[in-house]
Design an enzyme around this catalytic site. Structure first.
Site, mmCIF file in Angstrom:
data_model
loop_
_atom_site.group_PDB
_atom_site.id
_atom_site.type_symbol
_atom_site.label_atom_id
_atom_site.label_comp_id
_atom_site.label_asym_id
_atom_site.label_seq_id
_atom_site.Cartn_x
_atom_site.Cartn_y
_atom_site.Cartn_z
ATOM 1 N N GLU A 116 22.573 61.233 -52.098
ATOM 2 C CA GLU A 116 22.770 61.871 -50.799
ATOM 3 C C GLU A 116 22.094 63.233 -50.732
ATOM 4 O O GLU A 116 21.551 63.610 -49.703
ATOM 5 C CB GLU A 116 24.260 61.991 -50.477
ATOM 6 C CG GLU A 116 24.936 60.656 -50.190
ATOM 7 C CD GLU A 116 24.274 59.884 -49.048
ATOM 8 O OE1 GLU A 116 23.645 60.515 -48.182
ATOM 9 O OE2 GLU A 116 24.380 58.646 -49.041
ATOM 10 N N TYR B 227 27.940 66.424 -43.578
ATOM 11 C CA TYR B 227 27.338 65.104 -43.767
ATOM 12 C C TYR B 227 27.591 64.577 -45.176
ATOM 13 O O TYR B 227 28.082 63.466 -45.373
ATOM 14 C CB TYR B 227 25.827 65.133 -43.488
ATOM 15 C CG TYR B 227 25.162 63.910 -44.060
ATOM 16 C CD1 TYR B 227 25.279 62.692 -43.414
ATOM 17 C CD2 TYR B 227 24.528 63.944 -45.301
ATOM 18 C CE1 TYR B 227 24.749 61.534 -43.971
ATOM 19 C CE2 TYR B 227 24.004 62.805 -45.861
ATOM 20 C CZ TYR B 227 24.109 61.604 -45.195
ATOM 21 O OH TYR B 227 23.611 60.470 -45.758
ATOM 22 N N ASP C 95 24.361 61.915 -39.483
ATOM 23 C CA ASP C 95 23.039 62.394 -39.894
ATOM 24 C C ASP C 95 22.070 62.152 -38.737
ATOM 25 O O ASP C 95 22.498 61.789 -37.638
ATOM 26 C CB ASP C 95 22.582 61.684 -41.185
ATOM 27 C CG ASP C 95 22.161 60.244 -40.920
ATOM 28 O OD1 ASP C 95 22.573 59.673 -39.874
ATOM 29 O OD2 ASP C 95 21.421 59.681 -41.744
ATOM 30 N N GLU D 142 27.034 53.281 -43.880
ATOM 31 C CA GLU D 142 25.731 52.790 -44.329
ATOM 32 C C GLU D 142 25.070 51.961 -43.241
ATOM 33 O O GLU D 142 23.863 52.046 -43.021
ATOM 34 C CB GLU D 142 25.893 51.929 -45.584
ATOM 35 C CG GLU D 142 25.864 52.707 -46.874
ATOM 36 C CD GLU D 142 25.747 51.784 -48.080
ATOM 37 O OE1 GLU D 142 26.636 50.934 -48.244
ATOM 38 O OE2 GLU D 142 24.768 51.920 -48.829
ATOM 39 N N CYS E 25 16.907 51.066 -34.794
ATOM 40 C CA CYS E 25 16.987 52.083 -33.738
ATOM 41 C C CYS E 25 16.133 53.280 -34.157
ATOM 42 O O CYS E 25 16.603 54.403 -34.321
ATOM 43 C CB CYS E 25 18.444 52.500 -33.527
ATOM 44 S SG CYS E 25 18.725 53.455 -32.020
ATOM 45 N N SER F 232 7.776 73.633 -44.061
ATOM 46 C CA SER F 232 8.596 73.195 -42.941
ATOM 47 C C SER F 232 8.490 74.146 -41.765
ATOM 48 O O SER F 232 8.502 73.728 -40.623
ATOM 49 C CB SER F 232 10.048 73.071 -43.367
ATOM 50 O OG SER F 232 10.445 74.188 -44.110
#
Length: 372
Positions: A46, A129, A147, A191, A201, A312
DNA sequence: AATCCGGGGTG
DNA sequence: CACCCAGGATT
């Protein structure tokens, strides 16, 4: 009246669950962290998956598990080894936090992984999260994850008009997700939601005809799936000019400086240098920066290469120059540490990606004998 | 609530 | 190159 609404919602929820879970059973990917859902494996996966795509994280996960098979081994390892294992994955504070949290669990929890939301949130690098992901996947706690995938799926299902980035949207999606959560199996529900966002999606070109939620999706009903989630106008990112010195001594060793823990890219090793001030070129910049950072006077030689790198939140051109010391011995003034290393051993040190490119260039120049 | 993390992939 | 997606910490 109320009972009728409740019954109606229950019908929708049941259909939602059945379709979603059926779809998941058919389409789920076999990913390394999905066999053996131990708290430790779930945690590492994660953290790696934060801001990072599955394809990119997977080889890192396998390497990491080989190198640090247990929480105990991670806690016992030097931080340097953890950073080296993380090199190239980005967002290095994740690795530092991971290591710190491992030591914390080993020390204060006697190696037993925390299993409440509050305890999980107290660990560095674990936010809402990740706490929900670990809690639901490893401990079957009834916590819904939110998320980027879940935000996209539910923004479409409920045609949420606020931009995905706003905290109002996050709160709204969290409320929906909590309400929809499959209480009997929260981990599988979570999940499934994320897998749906990743495979069906999708941000662009969502596969609505094969979506298990198409019957209840409001965005799809409007023929506007791709228009959700709404996007906030984005601001442009700055471009910076940076210089780095490949400092070489009489024994053909190269100097690497270690960044301070509290800095960005903390703990990583780099070719020392810094941002060019307005009006400054790479030469002037290096003369100034190396004096400030290491207390040395230098002569800046030829340029080796320019590394164009996108981060970023800004882009940069990193100008790397050969450098020799005129006077002074290096001192770690504005860095955590420094080291002289033979070129062949440069890659032993965990570095930011831009510095890896310089290191490879330097090693190639030494290998073919064209180094100055 | 907004901003800042020094990312990487795709077209 | 332009554009896209993205959790946690900080303030």
């Amino acid at each position: 009246m109320t009972t009728k609404l409740v019954r109606q919602q229950t019908v929708i929820t049941n259909a939602f669950h059945r379709n979603l879970i059926d779809w998941f059973r058919q389409h789920r990917r076999l990913l390394p962290w999905r066999n053996k859902r131990t708290p430790y494996r779930v945690w590492i996966a994660e953290i790696m998956l934060q801001q990072t795509r599955v394809d990119q994280a997977q080889p890192y996960f396998d390497r990491f598990m080989k190198r640090f098979p247990s929480l105990r081994s991670l806690a016992a390892a030097p931080r340097e080894d953890v950073l080296k294992c993380w090199e190239g994955l980005g967002y290095y504070s994740r690795a530092r936090n991971l290591h710190e949290a491992a030591r914390h669990i080993a020390r204060d929890h006697k190696g037993r992984f925390p299993r409440t939301r509050e305890e999980l949130l107290a660990l560095p690098g674990i936010g809402p999260y990740t706490a929900a992901a670990i809690g639901s996947l490893a401990f079957q706690l009834p916590l819904a994850v939110v998320d980027g995938n879940v935000i996209r799926v539910l923004s479409r299902v409920f045609a949420i008009e606020e931009p995905a980035s706003s905290s109002k949207t996050t709160r709204q999606v969290q409320e929906w997700a909590d309400r929809l959560l499959l209480q009997e199996d929260p981990g599988t529900f979570n999940e499934a939601m994320m897998e749906l966002g990743a495979l069906c999606c999708t941000p662009r070109g969502p596969d609505c005809p094969n979506c298990p939620l198409r019957a209840i999706c409001q965005a799809h009903k409007k023929g506007q799936a791709e228009a959700y989630p709404r996007k906030a106008p984005r601001k442009k990112i700055p471009h910076k000019l940076v210089a780095a010195g490949v400092i070489i001594n009489s024994r053909n060793q190269i100097l690497l400086a270690q960044r301070r823990d509290t800095d960005m890219l903390g703990g990583l090793w780099e070719f020392p240098g810094g941002k060019m001030e307005p009006g400054e070129d790479a030469v002037a910049c290096l003369e100034r920066e190396l004096k400030e950072e290491l207390g040395i006077r230098v002569r800046v030689g030829d340029e080796l290469l320019v590394v164009a790198h996108a981060f970023s939140h800004f882009t940069m051109d990193l100008h790397a120059h050969w450098v020799k010391i005129i006077s002074g011995r290096p001192r770690a003034i504005e860095c955590a540490d420094y080291v002289w290393t033979p070129p062949a051993q440069l890659r032993m040190y965990p570095m930011p990606r831009a510095d890896v490119k310089i290191a490879e260039h330097v090693m190639a120049r030494f290998a073919d004998g064209t180094a100055t």
